[in-house]
Design a protein around this motif. Structure first.
Motif: not given
Length: 546
Positions: A401, A403, A406, A408, A412-413, A416
């Motif tokens: 995890d 981060k 920002d 995120s 997750e980044k 995409k």
């Protein structure tokens, strides 16, 4: 480790935390300490080795020649001798133990310490890193040496957990080993680990059932024993040249691709050249072949045809030949990683070996007794080996995890669309580096070569920041976008997309299919990294006051 308050406070305000104690983590720790930084390593396993700690399945072995699959420092190679051309897992574990004693590494490493989360504190320009066992540390820089294959991929078969026999993923094999002799063994998968398990298990199992989705276009290892006298002579003559040569070749080996078109030579010269590359063994026939093999389908077909003829000589049964070396290639040769083998194809001549082609006859479920296929047959087994690979390259980092500024998460980044700068850094995640990872030459490079080249760049960067009195560095979004576009453009000029491989994430259900590696070769990669550094770390924002 001492638990007095002073030492705990020092640990909390560390210069650099390295995650992982394989080749990359060990290299980083040694170089960081020599450069005068306070550095620690957190390692999830109980010992050194990274992939060589976890992957202790039968037959686990490296696929790079002994002389280049080691640290390049004379301090380390001058007193170490290998016993085989391609060292096995046990010998690599001994090598790490030797390196530990030479460099006194253990005092700065915490084993059984899995990093679970990292959050960048913009007020102090430090990472706040948490571990599974409740520790928290605040390093200025975070270096993720998690490797490209440390998140095992499990198949999504119905009732997988119902099997009542022995069942292990190759990457989570029990350290004490498993005795498969005299047992009915099933192996799902024919990637590198599958090939190694199969050729080791076939001769000793009561019956071996191999579940193959795609045939492995494996290459001969031509393994042989080594003696001390030969290596002593090599150290006095050629070792330094072999190790420096790694930086000059496409894949970081001591040999390079042939910079000539396959069709610039006659069919006779072509055959002789193929045969020469083949008899050298190892990856010569792959990464030492003609450069148009990877971009010209006509040239690729020539390479495949020669490979197929060699394999057919070793497999007697016509049906086995069809499944292992089909007339029409399952994908272009070399765009999925070939495995090195010693007696893999001979195993299929044994009467106790069954090969199930999952393209024709898929697995429908796992039962308490074994594996049931679409034709209604239940293959009864005592042991089931899951050689089903990894969520490779990005998965090792994305499982943490992490981060950014920002808020995120890194996964997750990247979910995409993978984007990095120099295959080492990521916009929005300051002071973080990931050698031997996404968008580096990772899957197309001898491991120690890539690890040392990228490792030196990272340490030089951190040293530069210390000299400038700066505390924060991160790539601009523009630089990251340009790098990602360059990686994708180079990738698109070759045949890589013609196979569903872990090179592009196609082996993971639901994962975005895209290139995960820099496919332009080591010389181009190192030049681009060097140019950024020589131009004041062009593409980066450097700020803060120490």
């Amino acid at each position: 480790m001492s638990t007095n308050g002073h030492e705990i406070e020092q640990e909390q305000e560390l210069d650099v935390l390295v995650v992982g104690a394989g080749f990359s983590g060990v290299y980083q720790l040694d170089k960081l300490r020599k450069a005068g930084f306070s550095a620690k390593v957190f390692e999830a396993g109980k010992n050194f080795g990274g992939t060589w700690y976890w992957n202790c399945y039968p037959g686990a072995r490296v696929d790079s020649d002994f002389s280049i699959y080691q640290f390049s420092s004379e301090e380390l190679w001058k007193d170490w001798n290998w016993t085989e051309r391609f060292p096995g897992r046990e010998e690599l574990v001994k090598y790490f133990d030797y390196v530990d004693k030479k460099l006194d590494l253990r005092r700065d490493i915490s084993f059984d310490t899995r990093v679970t989360a990292a959050d960048f504190d913009t007020t102090t320009d430090r990472w706040v890193v948490s571990t599974q066992n409740g520790r928290t540390i605040r390093p200025r820089f975070l270096v993720l040496c998690t490797g490209f294959a440390s998140k095992p991929l499990f198949p999504d078969y119905k009732s997988l957990d119902s099997f009542q026999g022995i069942m292990h993923h190759t990457a989570q094999w029990p350290q004490e080993g498993v005795d498969l002799a005299g047992k009915r063994v099933g192996v799902i998968g024919t990637g590198a680990s599958g090939v190694q398990v199969i050729q080791e298990t076939g001769p000793v199992a009561a019956h071996l059932t191999v579940f193959q989705r795609t045939p492995n276009l494996a290459l001969p290892m031509f393994q042989h024993k080594l003696n001390v006298a030969t290596q002593t002579k090599m150290k006095a003559t050629i070792y330094p040249y072999l190790l420096r040569r790694r930086e000059q070749t496409f894949a970081g080996f001591h040999f390079d691709v042939i910079h000539k078109s396959l069709f610039d030579i006659s069919p006779e010269e072509r055959y002789i050249s193929f045969d020469d590359l083949w008899t050298k063994g190892g990856f010569h026939y792959w990464l030492g072949a003609y450069e148009d093999t990877f971009r010209d389908e006509r040239a690729n077909n020539e390479v495949y045809a020669f490979w197929r003829a060699k394999v057919l000589e070793r497999v007697r049964d016509a049906e086995m030949q069809r499944k292992l070396a089909p007339e029409v290639p399952p994908h272009p040769f070399g765009v999925k990683r070939p495995c090195l083998e010693q007696q893999y194809y001979e195993v299929y001549n044994q009467p106790n070996v069954t090969l199930v082609d999952l393209q024709e006859n898929p697995i429908v479920e796992i039962t308490p007794k074994g594996v049931k296929t679409q034709d209604g047959v239940e293959h009864e087994l005592d042991a089931l080996v899951l050689a089903t690979g990894f969520d490779a390259v990005t998965g090792s980092i994305a499982q943490i995890d992490i981060k950014g500024t920002d808020g995120s998460l890194m996964r997750e980044k990247w979910g995409k669309g993978l984007s990095t700068y120099l295959g080492l850094t990521c916009a929005g995640y300051p002071n973080m580096f990931f050698p031997y990872g996404p968008h580096g030459p990772t899957a197309f490079c001898n491991g120690p070569t890539c690890i040392e080249l990228q490792g030196d760049w990272i340490i030089n960067c951190i040293t530069h920041m210390r000299a400038q009195g700066k505390t924060r560095i991160e790539p601009t979004q523009e630089a990251e976008d340009e790098w990602t576009a360059r990686v994708n453009e180079i990738y698109s000029t070759h045949l890589w997309s013609r196979a569903k491989s872990w090179y592009i994430g196609a082996n993971v259900p639901g994962k975005r299919v895209q290139t995960l590696n820099f496919t332009g070769g080591i010389p181009l990669y190192t030049r681009l990294c060097r140019e950024s550094a020589e131009n004041g770390y062009k593409g980066f924002m450097i700020s803060g006051k120490a």
